[in-house]
Design an enzyme around this catalytic site. Structure first.
Site, PDB file in Angstrom:
ATOM      1  N   HIS A   1     -12.114  11.493 -11.942  1.00 40.68           N
ATOM      2  CA  HIS A   1     -11.267  11.433 -13.140  1.00 40.68           C
ATOM      3  C   HIS A   1     -11.668  10.249 -14.008  1.00 40.68           C
ATOM      4  CE1 HIS A   1      -7.581  13.929 -11.586  1.00 40.68           C
ATOM      5  NE2 HIS A   1      -8.733  14.560 -11.447  1.00 40.68           N
TER       6      HIS A   1
ATOM      7  N   TYR B   1       1.419   9.863 -15.578  1.00 39.49           N
ATOM      8  CA  TYR B   1       2.463   8.899 -15.228  1.00 39.49           C
ATOM      9  C   TYR B   1       3.497   8.989 -16.354  1.00 39.49           C
ATOM     10  CZ  TYR B   1      -0.530   6.717 -11.684  1.00 39.49           C
ATOM     11  OH  TYR B   1      -1.297   6.479 -10.572  1.00 39.49           O
TER      12      TYR B   1
ATOM     13  N   PRO C   1       3.537   2.198  -4.794  1.00 35.61           N
ATOM     14  CA  PRO C   1       2.406   3.106  -5.027  1.00 35.61           C
ATOM     15  C   PRO C   1       2.018   3.368  -6.485  1.00 35.61           C
ATOM     16  CG  PRO C   1       4.336   4.332  -4.331  1.00 35.61           C
ATOM     17  CD  PRO C   1       4.711   2.892  -4.239  1.00 35.61           C
TER      18      PRO C   1
ATOM     19  N   LYS D   1      -2.909   1.556  -5.193  1.00 30.89           N
ATOM     20  CA  LYS D   1      -3.744   0.484  -4.652  1.00 30.89           C
ATOM     21  C   LYS D   1      -3.770   0.365  -3.129  1.00 30.89           C
ATOM     22  CE  LYS D   1      -5.605  -1.251  -8.179  1.00 30.89           C
ATOM     23  NZ  LYS D   1      -6.358  -0.029  -8.409  1.00 30.89           N
TER      24      LYS D   1
ATOM     25  N   TYR E   1      -6.697  -0.574 -12.737  1.00 29.59           N
ATOM     26  CA  TYR E   1      -6.485   0.722 -12.086  1.00 29.59           C
ATOM     27  C   TYR E   1      -7.801   1.233 -11.500  1.00 29.59           C
ATOM     28  CZ  TYR E   1      -4.394   5.299 -11.182  1.00 29.59           C
ATOM     29  OH  TYR E   1      -3.921   6.428 -10.559  1.00 29.59           O
TER      30      TYR E   1
HETATM   31  P1  RFL Z   1      -1.985   2.503   8.126  1.00 31.18           P
HETATM   32  O1  RFL Z   1      -2.543   3.694   7.457  1.00 31.18           O
HETATM   33  O2  RFL Z   1      -0.507   2.370   8.209  1.00 31.18           O
HETATM   34  O3  RFL Z   1      -2.606   2.483   9.590  1.00 31.18           O
HETATM   35  C1  RFL Z   1      -2.103   1.639  10.592  1.00 31.18           C
HETATM   36  C2  RFL Z   1      -2.334   2.324  11.911  1.00 31.18           C
HETATM   37  O4  RFL Z   1      -1.854   1.489  12.950  1.00 31.18           O
HETATM   38  C3  RFL Z   1      -1.136   2.290  13.876  1.00 31.18           C
HETATM   39  N1  RFL Z   1      -0.231   1.456  14.662  1.00 31.18           N
HETATM   40  C4  RFL Z   1      -0.522   1.016  15.909  1.00 31.18           C
HETATM   41  N2  RFL Z   1      -1.617   1.179  16.662  1.00 31.18           N
HETATM   42  C5  RFL Z   1      -1.603   0.629  17.900  1.00 31.18           C
HETATM   43  N3  RFL Z   1      -0.534  -0.044  18.394  1.00 31.18           N
HETATM   44  C6  RFL Z   1       0.572  -0.234  17.677  1.00 31.18           C
HETATM   45  N4  RFL Z   1       1.626  -0.885  18.185  1.00 31.18           N
HETATM   46  C7  RFL Z   1       0.606   0.306  16.358  1.00 31.18           C
HETATM   47  N5  RFL Z   1       1.527   0.321  15.368  1.00 31.18           N
HETATM   48  C8  RFL Z   1       1.005   1.012  14.356  1.00 31.18           C
HETATM   49  C9  RFL Z   1      -0.443   3.316  13.012  1.00 31.18           C
HETATM   50  O5  RFL Z   1      -0.044   4.474  13.729  1.00 31.18           O
HETATM   51  C10 RFL Z   1      -1.533   3.618  12.002  1.00 31.18           C
HETATM   52  O6  RFL Z   1      -2.383   4.659  12.421  1.00 31.18           O
HETATM   53  O7  RFL Z   1      -2.543   1.161   7.497  1.00 31.18           O
HETATM   54  P2  RFL Z   1      -3.986   0.823   6.858  1.00 31.18           P
HETATM   55  O8  RFL Z   1      -5.082   1.357   7.719  1.00 31.18           O
HETATM   56  O9  RFL Z   1      -3.929  -0.599   6.505  1.00 31.18           O
HETATM   57  O10 RFL Z   1      -4.057   1.715   5.535  1.00 31.18           O
HETATM   58  C11 RFL Z   1      -3.190   1.445   4.470  1.00 31.18           C
HETATM   59  C12 RFL Z   1      -2.809   2.730   3.768  1.00 31.18           C
HETATM   60  O11 RFL Z   1      -2.480   3.734   4.724  1.00 31.18           O
HETATM   61  C13 RFL Z   1      -1.614   2.506   2.860  1.00 31.18           C
HETATM   62  O12 RFL Z   1      -1.775   1.334   2.098  1.00 31.18           O
HETATM   63  C14 RFL Z   1      -1.373   3.625   1.883  1.00 31.18           C
HETATM   64  O13 RFL Z   1      -1.314   4.892   2.468  1.00 31.18           O
HETATM   65  C15 RFL Z   1      -0.052   3.317   1.188  1.00 31.18           C
HETATM   66  N6  RFL Z   1       0.534   4.514   0.653  1.00 31.18           N
HETATM   67  C16 RFL Z   1       0.047   4.975  -0.494  1.00 31.18           C
HETATM   68  N7  RFL Z   1      -0.914   4.271  -1.140  1.00 31.18           N
HETATM   69  C17 RFL Z   1      -1.418   4.718  -2.271  1.00 31.18           C
HETATM   70  O14 RFL Z   1      -2.330   4.089  -2.821  1.00 31.18           O
HETATM   71  N8  RFL Z   1      -0.924   5.900  -2.829  1.00 31.18           N
HETATM   72  C18 RFL Z   1       0.029   6.650  -2.192  1.00 31.18           C
HETATM   73  O15 RFL Z   1       0.414   7.701  -2.667  1.00 31.18           O
HETATM   74  C19 RFL Z   1       0.559   6.191  -1.005  1.00 31.18           C
HETATM   75  N9  RFL Z   1       1.503   6.898  -0.350  1.00 31.18           N
HETATM   76  C20 RFL Z   1       1.539   5.198   1.347  1.00 31.18           C
HETATM   77  C21 RFL Z   1       1.992   6.414   0.844  1.00 31.18           C
HETATM   78  C22 RFL Z   1       2.094   4.691   2.531  1.00 31.18           C
HETATM   79  C23 RFL Z   1       3.104   5.373   3.201  1.00 31.18           C
HETATM   80  N10 RFL Z   1       3.694   4.765   4.362  1.00 31.18           N
HETATM   81  C24 RFL Z   1       3.004   3.723   5.078  1.00 31.18           C
HETATM   82  C25 RFL Z   1       5.081   4.800   4.605  1.00 31.18           C
HETATM   83  C26 RFL Z   1       2.954   7.138   1.528  1.00 31.18           C
HETATM   84  C27 RFL Z   1       3.505   6.634   2.726  1.00 31.18           C
HETATM   85  C28 RFL Z   1       4.521   7.485   3.448  1.00 31.18           C
HETATM   86  C1  PHB Z   2      -0.998  10.464  -4.934  1.00 31.76           C
HETATM   87  O1  PHB Z   2      -1.770  11.351  -5.316  1.00 31.76           O
HETATM   88  O2  PHB Z   2      -0.388  10.550  -3.864  1.00 31.76           O
HETATM   89  C2  PHB Z   2      -0.793   9.270  -5.784  1.00 31.76           C
HETATM   90  C3  PHB Z   2      -1.555   9.099  -6.916  1.00 31.76           C
HETATM   91  C4  PHB Z   2      -1.362   7.987  -7.726  1.00 31.76           C
HETATM   92  C5  PHB Z   2      -0.400   7.061  -7.375  1.00 31.76           C
HETATM   93  C6  PHB Z   2       0.349   7.220  -6.226  1.00 31.76           C
HETATM   94  C7  PHB Z   2       0.163   8.344  -5.423  1.00 31.76           C
HETATM   95  O3  PHB Z   2      -0.200   5.992  -8.171  1.00 31.76           O
END
Ligand code: RFL
Ligand code: PHB
Length: 395
Positions: free
Chosen positions: A76, A205, A298, A302, A388
């Site tokens: 994009h 957005y 979110p 980032k 971004y």
């Molecule tokens: P993660 O992905 O949370 O991975 C951490 C891993 O550690 C495991 N863990 C353990 N393992 C061993 N022993 C323990 N005691 C443990 N406790 C936990 C967990 O099961 C997991 O597998 O962190 P990491 O790798 O730093 O990655 C970060 C990203 O995942 C995170 O920043 C993003 O996904 C945040 N986030 C989003 N970011 C975006 O940029 N756009 C989004 O749309 C977006 N949606 C989200 C999200 C985070 C969410 N969470 C954490 C509630 C949606 C959700 C639901």
């Molecule tokens: C998503 O596709 O899940 C998404 C994209 C942009 C954002 C947050 C989530 O800022």
């Protein structure tokens, strides 16, 4: 207890941060043991982020993980900013020469898990009782109970805490060393995944008096959409029809002939929102990366990209230290990573504050003024685009 397992780096958490770190270390010839408390299917099934910055794509491509992104992802040029009666495209490529890619975190995880499998290194899933020991000595260790109920201990030269916000690693920093900064927001996102072709070519957005909405996507046939709701929102109050109606209103269905197509919703959840930073990201031989050290709301897309940037710096630091015997980058890892963390923390807070309604009429006018500014001023648009599309990883 069995004989201790010996490795060079023990990585706690098989999210994107932990999995990518093991891949980067494997390429540098550094053995790792990976510990994860969930099953591989659970980790793969989590619906999370969807946008990759160009520097994340460049890094993944450089380390042999770009094929599917380029074949199946969608590049994009920018995003749309919308508010009632107005819609503007902000072109990142024009402003800063960088694009972003739509490629879901689940797909990134799938690619990383396949790479881990190919590396043939030890991974333990469904572990329990993970405890970090002696991280401020030169013989740190992690004990855990494996999926069969056997207690085990891994001894290593370094521990990488990649275990997300709720994992145990951050708590292994002594209380008098750890400092935290936090902001919780008085709203959350209701996110849905729907089997319907996106009604837009790039993300929308949208600011609206009823609350923020975002139209994102996962593929040519799957849309990802979000609505600002209260943090204690009851999902039972949001049947699919109400979700689509609110999305249509907030995203501007009918304005200038634009229509929102609806379809079957396959997943629905409420995501709380917070900003959080814990410092330092290194203590002795413990290194924190990704959500274990910081959380962003979110709206700036980032979270996943910051996790990727952290482990890129961490892999360089550990390689210089464990392969070349140069501890300098390991010593500066926390400061180096935190410069980018705070930039992204600010940008995510800024996007969040610009787009989410608070019910305060004064805030509303400031938000609309800011939206007009970023869509009419070259300088303001370039600032948004630069953040971004993503700052260079070594920023
Ligand atoms: P993660 O992905 O949370 O991975 C951490 C891993 O550690 C495991 N863990 C353990 N393992 C061993 N022993 C323990 N005691 C443990 N406790 C936990 C967990 O099961 C997991 O597998 O962190 P990491 O790798 O730093 O990655 C970060 C990203 O995942 C995170 O920043 C993003 O996904 C945040 N986030 C989003 N970011 C975006 O940029 N756009 C989004 O749309 C977006 N949606 C989200 C999200 C985070 C969410 N969470 C954490 C509630 C949606 C959700 C639901
Ligand atoms: C998503 O596709 O899940 C998404 C994209 C942009 C954002 C947050 C989530 O800022």
């Amino acid at each position: 207890m069995n004989q201790p397992i010996r490795t060079r780096v023990v990585v706690v958490g098989a999210g994107p941060a932990g999995l990518l770190l093991t891949h980067l270390l494997d390429r540098a010839g550094i053995d790792t043991v990976l510990l994860e408390n969930r099953s591989p299917d659970y980790v793969l099934g989590r619906i999370r982020a969807g946008v990759l910055e160009s520097s994340s794509v460049d890094l993944l491509t450089e380390v042999g993980l770009g094929d599917r992104i380029h074949a199946e992802g969608d590049e994009h040029r920018g995003i749309y900013l919308h508010w009632p009666g107005e819609k503007h495209h902000l072109d990142f490529v024009d402003h800063v020469g960088r694009s972003v890619w739509i490629y879901g975190q689940t797909e990134v995880t799938k690619d990383l898990m396949a790479a881990r499998e190919r590396a043939g290194q030890q991974s333990y899933y469904e572990v329990a009782d993970v405890t970090l020991h002696d991280v401020d000595t030169d013989r740190p260790a992690v004990s855990f109970t494996d999926a069969d109920g056997t207690p085990r201990r891994v001894e290593a030269e370094a521990v990488a805490g990649c275990d997300g916000f709720h994992g145990p690693s951050r708590g292994a920093l002594p209380d008098d060393v750890r400092r935290t900064w936090e902001r919780t927001y008085p709203y959350a996102w209701l996110g849905v995944l729907a089997d319907v072709a996106p009604s837009t070519d790039e993300l929308i957005y949208s600011w609206h008096p009823d609350g923020f909405a975002l139209h994102s996507m996962r593929s040519a046939t799957v849309s990802r959409l979000y609505l600002q709701v209260r943090p204690d929102e009851d999902l039972a109050q949001w049947p699919d029809d109400r979700v689509w109606e609110a999305l249509a209103t907030r995203l501007g269905h009918g304005e200038d002939g634009w229509t929102l197509q609806s379809g079957p919703i396959t997943e629905k959840s409420v995501l709380p929102m917070r900003s959080f930073v814990a410092t330092p990201m290194r203590h002795g031989r413990l290194f924190l990366a990704g959500d274990a050290a910081h959380i962003v709301p979110p709206a700036g897309a980032k979270g996943l990209n910051l996790a990727i940037a952290d482990v890129c710096l961490l892999a360089r630091a550990l390689t210089a230290w464990l392969v070349d015997g140069s501890p300098g980058l390991a010593e500066s890892y926390s400061d180096d990573a935190l410069r980018r963390v705070w930039r992204c923390t600010h940008f995510s807070w800024w996007m969040t504050s610009m787009l989410h309604t608070t019910g305060d009429p004064f805030d509303e006018q400031l938000q609309l003024s800011q939206l007009r500014w970023v869509t009419t001023s070259e300088a303001a648009a370039a600032g948004l685009a630069e953040n971004y599309a993503g700052l260079p990883i070594g920023f």
